[in-house]
Design a protein around this motif. Sequence first.
Motif, short mmCIF file in Angstrom:
data_model
loop_
_atom_site.label_atom_id
_atom_site.label_comp_id
_atom_site.label_asym_id
_atom_site.label_seq_id
_atom_site.Cartn_x
_atom_site.Cartn_y
_atom_site.Cartn_z
N ARG A 110 63.96 -88.43 -33.27
CA ARG A 110 62.59 -89.71 -33.10
C ARG A 110 63.22 -90.62 -33.33
O ARG A 110 64.12 -91.52 -33.36
N THR A 111 63.45 -91.42 -31.54
CA THR A 111 63.66 -92.56 -31.38
C THR A 111 62.67 -93.43 -30.05
O THR A 111 62.31 -92.47 -29.10
N ARG A 112 62.57 -94.66 -30.03
CA ARG A 112 62.31 -95.23 -29.44
C ARG A 112 62.61 -95.45 -27.63
O ARG A 112 64.27 -95.47 -27.98
N PRO A 113 62.08 -96.17 -27.13
CA PRO A 113 63.21 -95.78 -25.61
C PRO A 113 64.30 -97.21 -26.13
O PRO A 113 63.81 -98.00 -26.71
N ILE A 114 64.97 -96.46 -25.42
CA ILE A 114 66.79 -97.61 -25.61
C ILE A 114 66.83 -97.79 -23.29
O ILE A 114 66.87 -96.96 -22.98
N LEU A 115 66.90 -98.70 -23.28
CA LEU A 115 66.68 -99.47 -22.66
C LEU A 115 67.92 -99.95 -21.78
O LEU A 115 68.85 -100.76 -22.26
N ARG A 116 68.37 -100.08 -20.02
CA ARG A 116 69.91 -100.48 -20.30
C ARG A 116 69.22 -101.92 -20.24
O ARG A 116 68.81 -102.19 -19.22
N LYS A 117 69.99 -102.87 -20.38
CA LYS A 117 70.73 -104.17 -21.08
C LYS A 117 70.32 -105.09 -19.53
O LYS A 117 70.02 -106.11 -19.76
N ASP A 118 71.27 -104.69 -18.88
CA ASP A 118 71.00 -105.79 -17.65
C ASP A 118 70.21 -105.05 -16.81
O ASP A 118 70.12 -105.93 -14.86
N LEU A 119 69.02 -104.71 -17.01
CA LEU A 119 67.78 -104.35 -15.34
C LEU A 119 66.56 -104.39 -16.08
O LEU A 119 66.35 -104.63 -17.69
N PRO A 120 65.85 -104.88 -15.84
CA PRO A 120 65.27 -105.03 -14.49
C PRO A 120 66.27 -106.85 -14.46
O PRO A 120 66.84 -107.46 -15.11
N ARG A 121 66.99 -107.01 -13.02
CA ARG A 121 68.11 -108.59 -12.39
C ARG A 121 67.13 -109.19 -11.88
O ARG A 121 66.34 -109.20 -11.31
N ASN A 122 67.93 -110.39 -12.45
CA ASN A 122 66.93 -111.28 -11.55
C ASN A 122 67.04 -111.34 -10.30
O ASN A 122 68.11 -111.54 -9.97
N LYS A 123 65.88 -112.10 -9.21
CA LYS A 123 65.18 -111.97 -7.95
C LYS A 123 65.63 -113.09 -7.97
O LYS A 123 64.86 -114.05 -7.85
N SER A 124 65.43 -113.67 -6.66
CA SER A 124 65.33 -114.62 -5.28
C SER A 124 64.82 -114.37 -4.73
O SER A 124 65.16 -113.00 -4.41
N ALA A 125 63.72 -114.92 -3.62
CA ALA A 125 63.10 -114.22 -2.06
C ALA A 125 62.53 -115.68 -1.88
O ALA A 125 61.62 -116.74 -2.52
N GLN A 126 62.06 -115.84 -0.33
CA GLN A 126 61.48 -116.50 -0.22
C GLN A 126 60.19 -115.87 0.31
O GLN A 126 59.49 -114.65 0.31
N VAL A 127 58.92 -117.13 0.26
CA VAL A 127 57.18 -116.52 1.32
C VAL A 127 57.54 -115.22 2.37
O VAL A 127 57.87 -115.74 2.96
N GLY A 128 57.16 -114.45 1.96
CA GLY A 128 56.85 -113.76 2.88
C GLY A 128 57.40 -112.41 3.18
O GLY A 128 57.42 -111.07 3.30
N GLU A 129 58.78 -112.27 2.22
CA GLU A 129 59.94 -111.20 1.73
C GLU A 129 59.51 -110.00 0.98
O GLU A 129 58.53 -110.08 0.48
N SER A 130 60.40 -109.38 1.07
CA SER A 130 59.67 -107.99 -0.25
C SER A 130 60.92 -108.34 -0.65
O SER A 130 62.16 -107.96 -0.88
N VAL A 131 61.31 -107.91 -2.06
CA VAL A 131 61.31 -107.46 -3.41
C VAL A 131 61.19 -106.03 -4.96
O VAL A 131 59.98 -106.13 -4.10
N THR A 132 62.56 -105.97 -4.96
CA THR A 132 62.41 -104.72 -5.82
C THR A 132 63.45 -104.87 -6.61
O THR A 132 64.11 -105.41 -6.75
N MET A 133 62.34 -104.80 -8.26
CA MET A 133 62.88 -105.03 -9.35
C MET A 133 62.95 -103.50 -10.18
O MET A 133 62.14 -102.44 -10.33
N LYS A 134 64.11 -102.63 -10.56
CA LYS A 134 64.21 -101.92 -11.58
C LYS A 134 64.76 -102.15 -12.72
O LYS A 134 65.07 -102.94 -13.33
N CYS A 135 63.90 -100.40 -13.74
CA CYS A 135 64.04 -101.12 -15.08
C CYS A 135 64.10 -99.21 -15.80
O CYS A 135 63.94 -98.40 -14.66
N LEU A 136 65.66 -98.96 -15.93
CA LEU A 136 66.02 -97.47 -16.50
C LEU A 136 65.80 -97.48 -18.04
O LEU A 136 66.74 -97.89 -19.34
N VAL A 137 65.18 -96.33 -18.60
CA VAL A 137 65.13 -96.03 -19.75
C VAL A 137 66.64 -94.91 -19.80
O VAL A 137 66.29 -94.08 -19.54
#
Length: 496
Positions: A331-358
């Motif tokens: 019995r436990t709630r989800p525990i996330l990796r603290k450094d995810l997701p990370r801040n991202k920067s992009a120009q208009v028109g580019e593609s970006v991926t964000m990740k999250c880990l339980v």
Amino acid sequence: MASVHYSKSLTCFVAVLLFIHKQTVSGSGSFQIHLNSLRNIKHEKSNGECCDGRRTIHHGQSVCSDECDTFFRVCLNKQNTQHDSSTGPCMYGEFTTVVLRRSSISFTNTSLSNNGFRNPISIHLSSLWKAAYSLVLEARDADNSSNGELIDRVIQRGRLLSNKEWELHAYNSSVVTISYKIRVICDADYYGNRCKKFCLARNDNSGHYTCNKNGNKVCLSGWRGDRCDTGDPPTFSDPDTLKRAFKAWPASHSVKLRCKAMGAAPLKYTWLKDGKILRGRRLDPYLNTSIWYLELKDLIPTDSGEYTCIVSNPYGSINHTYSVRVLAKPRTRPILRKDLPRNKSAQVGESVTMKCLVLVSATLPDLRWLKWDKSITFVSKIGDNSRDDAFLLIDPKYYSTIQRGESYESELKISKVTEEDFGLYTCYASNHIGAEYNSAFLSRYARPTRALPSDRGKAIKGAMSDYLLSFLEANRFSYQLNFKNKWTSFVIYDHI
């Protein structure tokens, strides 16, 4: 003429109303007169004689010794009718009250059913109702004749449209003072100023509608058209609820699967498990599978499977499938990796991926991504008090969840970034015990103008302008700085 009825009670006031209504279409309604008060302090008739008894001197005035046995007669007619007296026909109708045995009366708003008189007096309109009217109100003294003797007569002409509000009137003469109010109200299912518009609410093969205050049809939910007889196919009432297609729940607990829909009645609900019609469970043989939700109580591992809700009516059908997995874990709630997701920067028109880990979860977590309004720059707590308009629930088609051993990774892909995509994103993981979330920014990429050296071999990348940097913790972290109202991402590397 109507006969006079005698009763030992309060006096009542009768109005003879000749009411003419110019209208070419038949309708249905009632004319009502509410008597407020009658004063006849001298106890006299219209000819100056006493109703009963002899005259005496009271406070220097000649008054009759006995009160009148007052009753009232109402006659309702058309305005162009020549009969405004106590004789002649009453084309709309007439009414005669019981005898109330007093000369002066103050009437209440309630009925006086104990003596057979009800206030207001109501005359049902048996013919075409027109706005122009002629009204005669007669107060009479009961004697040995059937009609009694006249105390006084009110003749009033005017125009009156149907309205629930009362129209107040007063009459004064040397004999009596009379206060009364009148109105015309429509019968049930009749509407309009002259009660000529007919609208009967129904819910059958001829139509599915109610009627508004103007007598216009208002289609019931799921129906449309002039006669409200064209049905709508089913649609889910809350599509956001259906975005949670995966349910991971611990054994011995209960879960409720919902698929409420709207559309033309009747709506038929059918539940399937793994493609077969669900008729019951071993632990719940009386399970109801014909309503908009399916409640599975005291879950066991064999309850795991694909549950499909099918909603149908004569005009179409829709379906939605839930994947249910029954697990027994700590019995436990989800525990996330603290450094995810990370801040991202992009120009208009580019593609970006964000990740999250339980990293750990008692059951298979429910992973969702939220996009916050641009006015939100920090999230302290997500709960029942969060504004509904502060964030957008991202459609699951834009992210995927993959199990890697005991961990669960969710990846959000943002293709062809637009101005609206910049802002704060939150990865939200929950199970039946609790929830946890981490957030990160997607900001516009700013090209670095120069590299700034730092002590102990640290390399700092980013567009810093002339801002000073404070001491930053060791190891690898992602940060956001706000330079001239623009968010800029940079990364600190230790032990390079």
